[in-house]
Design an enzyme around this catalytic site. Structure first.
Site, short mmCIF file in Angstrom:
data_model
loop_
_atom_site.label_atom_id
_atom_site.label_comp_id
_atom_site.label_asym_id
_atom_site.label_seq_id
_atom_site.Cartn_x
_atom_site.Cartn_y
_atom_site.Cartn_z
N GLY A 203 -7.37 -7.61 1.43
CA GLY A 203 -7.81 -8.98 1.13
C GLY A 203 -8.08 -9.15 -0.35
N ASN A 204 -8.74 -10.22 -0.69
CA ASN A 204 -9.13 -10.44 -2.08
C ASN A 204 -10.48 -11.16 -2.12
OD1 ASN A 204 -8.64 -13.46 -2.32
ND2 ASN A 204 -6.65 -12.73 -1.57
#
Ligand code: CTP
Length: 402
Positions: A203-204
């Site tokens: 993810g980020n």
């Protein structure tokens, strides 16, 4: 949305309690401003309990927050129910001798009024002239209805039922009156997640806050907004979920975001790709949780490139459609944010690109941001630092100006 309910001195005030309840149930932030006379019919504790907000009537209350104009400035709509002949006369004359009067003069939001009075007062030429004046200024009148009045008399003068007023208010809130009215905006927000196995993902750090603020700012200007949200926390998206002009579609992976964007983009006049999209996904997602035993001392993941959604939408744009990209950048020494933004806009083929500087301590999850907006001639059309709401306002203004 922010709804102000003005209540003036008529027996129908008791019915307005139901109107406030309906608006609160819809998720609106409802602020009741009763006149002193109205409080003789229904008391302050009732309004505070039902609206779940403090109630003041005096321009001298809460002076520090300039309450006498703040409510009007913040309002998305003002509804007055019941509106007495006296209040209608004061509105027509622009009098501001109480909090409701100052609020009405300070607002640019749509105003809806539901008159209630005896038939003779309604038919009086003075009242009719005042009603004409207000109508010509764009005030929406609902009613009055004909029927049994408070005494033995009957005729036009009854306040329209709260359910019907609620319908009209909801319709007006949807319609909006800003520069983006009649336009559809597609806004993506949040950060995509690429599955590694059933329990893990890549993810980020994007919280979705900036994208949600863009959606809210466009809706405030009257746009119909489709907000495609990738893994945005409930508290971040809550205001958008309550906004009747915003339809939210939840997605998680880049593939799902691409599908939603491709489905919604043909109907959109403006597309804002504020989501942080994963450039890569895991080539072979494990069916079962990867164990340390399987992986051994080091785990190697093969990643394949995801399609560039923004570039695809820019290539396929139809006439009159505006495509806006975002970029979170960490400029190198001697390089400016604008230079990075110019290069990225060209590469993506977007009409506008909004860039902000990020770092371990900058940009992500925070309330504040610094945004630079580049247009197709490489000009900086906005350069703003402020809250994510302020930077979103500036970006939306730049898009509308274009
Ligand atoms: N974007 C997209 N599809 C992708 C990757 C990015 O639509 N697969 C969009 C983002 O929503 C954003 C813009 O492209 O509006 C820029 O994203 P960014 O990740 O900065 O672009 P990249 O092309 O990945 O550039 P970099 O090589 O700097 O990561």
């Amino acid at each position: 949305m922010f709804v102000v309910v003005g209540v003036t001195g008529g027996i129908a005030a008791y019915k307005t309690v139901s109107l406030v309840r309906l608006l609160v149930k819809d998720g609106h932030d409802v602020h009741v401003i009763p006149t002193d006379d109205a409080l003789r019919f229904v008391g302050r504790p009732t309004w505070e309990a039902i609206s779940r907000n403090p109630v003041t009537t005096s321009v001298h209350d809460d002076v520090a927050r300039v309450r006498h104009v703040a409510l009007g400035q913040q309002a998305d709509l003002v509804v007055i129910a019941p509106a007495t002949a006296n209040t209608i006369a004061k509105m027509a004359a622009g009098l501001a001798d109480d909090l409701l009067g100052t609020t009405l003069l300070a607002t640019t939001a749509p105003v809806v009024i539901a008159p209630a009075m005896h038939t003779e007062m309604w038919r009086n030429p003075a009242t009719q002239a005042n009603v004409d004046t207000l109508t010509s200024r764009g005030v929406h009148m609902i009613g009055p209805e004909s029927g049994q009045l408070t005494g033995d008399d009957s005729g036009p003068g009854r306040m329209t039922e709260p359910e019907r007023i609620h319908e009209v208010v909801t319709r007006e809130l949807r319609k909006g009156s800003g520069e983006a009215a009649g336009r559809t905006w597609l806004v993506t927000a949040g950060g995509t997640r690429e599955a590694i196995d059933p329990v893990r993902f890549i993810g980020n750090r994007s919280s979705g806050r900036q994208g949600v603020e863009v959606a809210l700012a466009a809706a405030r200007r009257g746009a119909d907004v489709v907000l495609v949200a990738a893994n945005v926390a409930h508290d971040v998206i809550a205001d958008a979920l309550r906004d009747p002009r915003i339809r939210v579609a939840h997605v998680s992976s880049t593939e799902q975001l691409a599908e939603a964007a491709e489905r919604e983009a043909p109907g959109a006049d403006v597309v804002v790709m504020a989501a942080a999209v994963s450039d890569y996904r895991v080539a072979d997602v494990a069916e079962r949780k990867i164990t340390k035993e399987q992986a051994g001392g080091a785990l190697r993941l093969d990643l394949v490139e995801n399609p560039d959604i923004l570039a695809g939408l820019a290539r396929g744009r139809r006439d009159g459609q505006t495509i806006v990209g975002f970029a979170a950048e960490t400029p190198a020494e001697g390089e400016t944010l604008a230079e990075r933004a110019i290069a990225k806009r060209r590469r993506k083929g977007a009409d506008l690109l909004a860039a902000n500087e990020v770092g371990f301590e900058r940009g992500f999850e925070l309330a504040d941001n610094h945004l630079v907006v580049i247009d197709a001639s490489d000009a900086v059309v906005a350069d703003v630092a402020g809250t994510k709401r302020e930077t979103a306002e500036a970006l939306v203004a730049a898009i509308i100006a274009r």
